[in-house]
Design an enzyme around this catalytic site. Structure first.
Site, PDB file in Angstrom:
ATOM      1  N   ASP A  39      45.859  46.940  39.207  1.00 24.50           N
ATOM      2  CA  ASP A  39      45.938  45.920  40.253  1.00 24.50           C
ATOM      3  C   ASP A  39      47.091  44.980  39.945  1.00 24.50           C
ATOM      4  O   ASP A  39      46.987  44.133  39.037  1.00 24.50           O
ATOM      5  CB  ASP A  39      44.630  45.135  40.320  1.00 24.50           C
ATOM      6  N   GLY A 146      42.675  39.626  45.089  1.00 27.38           N
ATOM      7  CA  GLY A 146      43.188  38.582  44.226  1.00 27.38           C
ATOM      8  C   GLY A 146      42.422  38.384  42.944  1.00 27.38           C
ATOM      9  O   GLY A 146      42.998  37.979  41.940  1.00 27.38           O
ATOM     10  N   GLY A 148      38.879  39.884  40.423  1.00 28.87           N
ATOM     11  CA  GLY A 148      37.798  40.818  40.182  1.00 28.87           C
ATOM     12  C   GLY A 148      36.453  40.116  40.261  1.00 28.87           C
ATOM     13  O   GLY A 148      36.360  38.887  40.272  1.00 28.87           O
ATOM     14  N   GLY A 149      35.398  40.923  40.309  1.00 26.31           N
ATOM     15  CA  GLY A 149      34.057  40.383  40.251  1.00 26.31           C
ATOM     16  C   GLY A 149      33.547  39.729  41.517  1.00 26.31           C
ATOM     17  O   GLY A 149      32.557  38.993  41.478  1.00 26.31           O
ATOM     18  N   ASP A 179      37.596  49.243  47.681  1.00 31.81           N
ATOM     19  CA  ASP A 179      37.859  48.455  46.475  1.00 31.81           C
ATOM     20  C   ASP A 179      37.332  47.046  46.694  1.00 31.81           C
ATOM     21  O   ASP A 179      37.732  46.371  47.646  1.00 31.81           O
ATOM     22  CB  ASP A 179      39.364  48.433  46.202  1.00 31.81           C
ATOM     23  N   GLY A 180      36.421  46.629  45.813  1.00 29.71           N
ATOM     24  CA  GLY A 180      35.918  45.260  45.867  1.00 29.71           C
ATOM     25  C   GLY A 180      34.415  45.209  45.856  1.00 29.71           C
ATOM     26  O   GLY A 180      33.778  45.628  46.825  1.00 29.71           O
ATOM     27  N   GLY A 201      35.592  47.862  38.847  1.00 29.98           N
ATOM     28  CA  GLY A 201      36.037  47.220  37.624  1.00 29.98           C
ATOM     29  C   GLY A 201      34.876  46.705  36.814  1.00 29.98           C
ATOM     30  O   GLY A 201      34.480  47.294  35.810  1.00 29.98           O
ATOM     31  N   SER A 202      34.292  45.612  37.270  1.00 31.72           N
ATOM     32  CA  SER A 202      33.180  44.998  36.546  1.00 31.72           C
ATOM     33  C   SER A 202      32.019  45.950  36.362  1.00 31.72           C
ATOM     34  O   SER A 202      31.379  45.977  35.295  1.00 31.72           O
ATOM     35  CB  SER A 202      32.700  43.751  37.299  1.00 31.72           C
TER      36      SER A 202
END
Length: 228
Positions: A39, A146, A148-149, A179-180, A201-202
């Site tokens: 990212d 912008g 993560g999490g 994504d997100g 990600g997380s």
């Protein structure tokens, strides 16, 4: 046209340990990830700053997995070649960040990479209608980019379904990525709506049973949701 394209689980290094990115990339390959996402944020298009091409290039020798780079930057065409040289096989640009999106996608293909188009939550699916012939993947953002999490925006699922219909009608093999906020509680909804590529990600790096368990769980839940 393949109506059931393969499920791909794509961990994001945004949640990795920045002091050991190469090691984390190697661990993701062992864990069964399909590719790795970087990212890239410029502090202008989005309110955060992350990786440059040199950081990605330094991590490239640590894994044979494909790299995709999500360019959350203004004017991505200016640095596209740097990210290809860094070892990224797929470059994702935002429709909102490209003055000449068609030209930018042609440029990416000219560099020998695959090209993806990302859509922010407020951007309609029709923003990619005239460039599907140049697009290898469409990314529907399920958070505002912008950081993560963030919490998954479930109201994006109708847009995911709309993009899937557009892809089917195009007759082309185009992946549909989300994504997100993707995790065990949200991946099924995105898969049922038509996504086949899932960035997490997380949910991957924070899984209590480790990376391999996280990847396997997301894949199993996505496949089950699509089959139901």
């Amino acid at each position: 046209m393949t109506t059931n394209p393969p499920i791909h689980i794509v961990p994001s290094t945004l949640s990795a340990d920045f002091s050991r990115l190469g090691e984390d990339c190697a661990a993701l390959e062992t864990a069964g990830a399909d590719r790795i996402q970087w990212d890239v944020m410029d502090g202008a298009f989005v309110p955060n700053i992350t990786f440059g091409p040199d950081v990605i290039a330094a991590s490239r020798p640590h894994t044979s997995l494909p790299f995709e780079v999500h360019l959350m930057v203004e004017g991505p065409e200016a640095l596209a070649s740097r990210y290809v040289d860094a070892g990224c096989e797929l470059l994702i640009v935002h429709a909102e960040a490209c003055v000449h999106l068609h030209r930018t996608l042609e440029q990416i293909h000219g560099l020998g990479a695959a090209a993806g188009v990302a859509l922010n939550p407020s951007t309609p699916a029709t923003a990619v209608a005239q460039v599907l012939d140049l697009t290898d993947m469409v990314l529907v953002m399920t958070v505002n980019p912008g950081f993560g999490g963030q919490k998954y925006i479930a109201t994006m699922e109708p847009k995911i379904a709309e993009v899937r219909r557009m892809i089917e009608e195009s007759g082309r093999h185009i992946d549909l990525e989300v994504d997100g906020g993707i995790g065990a509680g949200t991946v099924a909804g995105a898969a049922a709506a038509g996504a086949n590529v899932f960035v997490a990600g997380s949910a991957v790096f924070g899984h209590p049973e480790g990376l391999a368990a996280a990847v396997a769980e997301l894949r199993s839940l996505a496949e089950a949701a699509r089959a139901s």
